[in-house]
Design an enzyme around this catalytic site. Structure first.
Site, mmCIF file in Angstrom:
data_model
loop_
_atom_site.group_PDB
_atom_site.id
_atom_site.type_symbol
_atom_site.label_atom_id
_atom_site.label_comp_id
_atom_site.label_asym_id
_atom_site.label_seq_id
_atom_site.Cartn_x
_atom_site.Cartn_y
_atom_site.Cartn_z
ATOM 1 N N ASP A 166 -13.808 -16.945 7.623
ATOM 2 C CA ASP A 166 -12.384 -16.733 7.208
ATOM 3 C C ASP A 166 -11.667 -16.667 8.564
ATOM 4 O O ASP A 166 -11.789 -15.346 9.273
ATOM 5 C CB ASP A 166 -12.541 -15.529 6.669
ATOM 6 C CG ASP A 166 -10.969 -14.663 6.056
ATOM 7 O OD1 ASP A 166 -10.105 -15.439 6.634
ATOM 8 O OD2 ASP A 166 -10.989 -13.633 5.398
ATOM 9 N N TYR B 271 0.745 -1.015 0.048
ATOM 10 C CA TYR B 271 0.004 -0.132 0.154
ATOM 11 C C TYR B 271 0.884 1.215 -0.114
ATOM 12 O O TYR B 271 0.849 2.211 0.856
ATOM 13 C CB TYR B 271 -0.964 -0.034 1.171
ATOM 14 C CG TYR B 271 -1.578 -1.159 1.392
ATOM 15 C CD1 TYR B 271 -2.596 -1.715 0.411
ATOM 16 C CD2 TYR B 271 -1.138 -2.184 2.538
ATOM 17 C CE1 TYR B 271 -3.313 -3.064 0.620
ATOM 18 C CE2 TYR B 271 -1.965 -3.494 2.770
ATOM 19 C CZ TYR B 271 -2.946 -3.759 1.721
ATOM 20 O OH TYR B 271 -3.381 -4.994 2.007
ATOM 21 N N TYR C 264 -12.633 -7.364 6.182
ATOM 22 C CA TYR C 264 -11.525 -7.540 5.389
ATOM 23 C C TYR C 264 -11.256 -9.363 5.007
ATOM 24 O O TYR C 264 -11.104 -9.790 5.863
ATOM 25 C CB TYR C 264 -10.161 -7.099 5.847
ATOM 26 C CG TYR C 264 -8.863 -6.981 4.945
ATOM 27 C CD1 TYR C 264 -8.898 -6.178 4.139
ATOM 28 C CD2 TYR C 264 -7.901 -7.886 5.285
ATOM 29 C CE1 TYR C 264 -8.004 -6.358 3.124
ATOM 30 C CE2 TYR C 264 -7.010 -7.984 4.334
ATOM 31 C CZ TYR C 264 -6.808 -7.365 3.303
ATOM 32 O OH TYR C 264 -5.661 -7.327 2.422
ATOM 33 N N LYS D 131 -1.772 -17.141 7.273
ATOM 34 C CA LYS D 131 -1.226 -16.581 8.261
ATOM 35 C C LYS D 131 -0.260 -17.407 9.202
ATOM 36 O O LYS D 131 0.742 -17.704 8.892
ATOM 37 C CB LYS D 131 -1.831 -15.464 9.201
ATOM 38 C CG LYS D 131 -2.418 -14.163 8.222
ATOM 39 C CD LYS D 131 -2.940 -13.079 9.240
ATOM 40 C CE LYS D 131 -3.784 -12.150 8.250
ATOM 41 N NZ LYS D 131 -2.504 -11.001 7.774
HETATM 42 C C1 LIG Z 1 -9.200 -12.068 7.582
HETATM 43 C C2 LIG Z 1 -8.161 -12.012 6.586
HETATM 44 N N1 LIG Z 1 -8.495 -12.800 5.521
HETATM 45 C C3 LIG Z 1 -7.520 -12.641 4.269
HETATM 46 C C4 LIG Z 1 -6.535 -12.177 4.384
HETATM 47 C C5 LIG Z 1 -5.420 -11.787 3.316
HETATM 48 O O1 LIG Z 1 -4.476 -12.749 3.604
HETATM 49 P P1 LIG Z 1 -3.013 -12.661 2.677
HETATM 50 O O2 LIG Z 1 -2.542 -11.359 3.019
HETATM 51 O O3 LIG Z 1 -2.349 -13.600 3.090
HETATM 52 O O4 LIG Z 1 -3.602 -12.945 1.473
HETATM 53 C C6 LIG Z 1 -6.102 -11.245 5.636
HETATM 54 C C7 LIG Z 1 -4.969 -10.482 5.784
HETATM 55 O O5 LIG Z 1 -4.646 -9.567 6.561
HETATM 56 C C8 LIG Z 1 -7.049 -11.302 6.919
HETATM 57 O O6 LIG Z 1 -6.759 -10.794 7.960
#
Ligand SMILES: Cc1ncc(COP(=O)(O)O)c(C=O)c1O
Length: 444
Positions: free
Chosen positions: A252, A23, A151, A281
């Site tokens: 997620d 970013y 997100y 992660k």
């Molecule tokens: C809840 C959630 N989903 C998806 C992602 C995206 O993961 P990546 O950055 O490994 O593509 C993130 C990243 O911060 C996240 O917090």
């Protein structure tokens, strides 16, 4: 085993001229700090400064850096097979990590897709949902429903389910699919479901269910979009409505999975099951990129009944053995280790040590859940300026938007955590001070 390389010289000029950072602009660069090594909960800069890490490298490095068990597993794997294609080939590292994922997640989740990053795990989950309904002869179910302030990543389908105002919808216009948004949950973590949330959910399902393939949501903690926690009762209601209206539930857990909120998975607070689950992660302990999308037998069988007959995704680095070996070692540490006790000790200390920030003039709210501590300011902060203030205080904290927060490694010591929380309160206080001064001047 320590593999340190502290003599590295960082070529900041090349970095500034040629390399994107997350970013950022290539013409108006922001300061970057050269890290030469990391050990335990500390990052060492090229200047020799040592910083206590409050970020776990964007919430992934839960066991701390250079953990001997993970390093040994990766080194051993590297010597035999660092990568091989997954089409027509399998290997034990993929099998081992998948066995553990099936074991650790809810009993209904039996099928594992090994993706290469969190955003891809989300893409995979959304595709699974769409293909499932094709297989169940409901091809009109093509839209995804989600809550505001969410997100889910930066790829196009993931962006389409990020917060429509704070996310990148307007920036990319028609290229971002139009999904259905419900207001963000307002029932707080320790509260029952309030009527506003309940009504919003019921209204959205009754209005849109015929075209909705799935709901996607970050369980319990809305992370990058809001840094806030909501009631488990919201998830219970959501699960019930998904069942009633034949909508799949995608959870997620990329940010929350593997202990961050105090339970291994955040959905355990609500005692519900997902139809499709995304993890990433902390899956590898933050050592290398790997994510996974798990689904139920029913979802897998629906996909097999779809016109394609197969699931249409297969990235080059799918199931990378090196990443799988790191993940297996990390999951074993979680399975054997005392993360639960560590996270609850972090939670208690965060609650105690961040409490004083509540009284600061420019602070909107202070909240803690598991190993997450957040000071929400009244208005957006200047990340670059605050970053420098934190480095000066010997800690690595990266605020964004209105949030000064930490998600430290679970292995952090009480003394290190105190250094982080005092820095947070002190930096939040310095903003409060300047806020007061402005108020004073404007009164003058
Ligand atoms: C809840 C959630 N989903 C998806 C992602 C995206 O993961 P990546 O950055 O490994 O593509 C993130 C990243 O911060 C996240 O917090």
């Amino acid at each position: 085993m320590t593999l340190s390389n502290t003599n590295t010289t960082i070529d900041y000029t090349f970095d500034q001229q040629h390399i994107w950072h997350p970013y950022t602009s290539m013409t108006q660069s922001l300061p970057v700090y050269g890290v030469v090594s990391a050990q335990g909960c500390e990052l060492t800069l090229d200047s020799g400064e040592v910083l206590i890490d409050g970020t776990s490298s964007w919430w992934s490095c839960v066991h701390g850096y250079s953990h001997p068990t993970i390093l040994a597993a990766m080194q051993q794997q590297l010597l035999s097979l660092s990568h091989v294609m997954f089409g027509g080939i399998t290997h034990q590292p993929a099998i081992e990590v998948s066995k553990r994922l099936v074991q650790m997640t809810s009993a209904n989740l039996t099928k594992v897709f090994l993706a290469d990053s969190g955003s891809i795990a989300v893409e995979v989950a959304l595709k699974m949902a769409l293909q499932y309904w094709q297989g169940r002869n409901k091809p009109q179910k093509q839209r995804i429903m989600t809550v505001k302030s969410g997100y889910h990543g930066d790829t196009f389908a993931a962006m389409s389910v990020c917060d429509p105002d704070g996310g990148m919808h307007t920036m990319f216009g028609n290229n971002v699919a139009k999904q259905v948004f419900i207001p963000a949950p307002t029932s707080k973590f320790n509260e029952p479901l309030n009527q506003t949330d309940s009504n919003a959910l019921e209204h959205a399902f009754s209005q849109h269910h015929q075209n909705i393939a799935a709901v996607i949501i970050e369980p319990i903690m809305q992370g990058a979009g809001a840094m806030r926690f909501y009631s488990p009762a919201y998830l219970t209601k959501l699960r019930a409505l998904c069942d009633e209206y034949q909508v799949l539930l995608i959870l997620d857990e990329i940010a929350t999975g593997f202990g961050r909120t105090g339970t291994c998975f955040a959905y355990e607070h609500a005692n519900i099951e997902a139809d499709i689950l995304c993890v990433g992660k902390a899956l590898t302990g933050g050592y290398i990129s790997l994510a996974a999308t798990l689904c139920s037998d029913e979802v897998a069988s629906g996909i097999s009944d779809s016109p394609a007959g197969v699931f249409m995704h297969g990235p080059t680095f799918m199931g990378n053995p090196l990443a799988c070996a790191a993940a297996t070692a990390s999951l074993d540490l979680l399975l054997q280790g005392d993360w639960q006790q560590q996270v609850s000790a972090i939670e208690a200390q965060l609650k105690q040590e961040l409490a004083s920030a509540t009284d600061l003039a420019q602070v909107q709210d202070v909240r803690v859940l598991g190993a997450v501590g957040v000071i929400e300011m009244v208005s957006s902060v200047n990340t670059a300026q605050l970053q420098q203030a934190f480095v000066d205080l010997g800690v690595w904290v990266r605020p964004f938007n209105k949030y000064i927060y930490i998600m430290p490694p679970y292995t952090i010591s009480a003394a290190q955590l105190t250094q982080l929380t005092s820095a947070m309160v002190s930096v939040a206080g310095s903003i409060a001070d300047s806020g007061n001064k402005q108020q004073f001047i404007s009164h003058g």
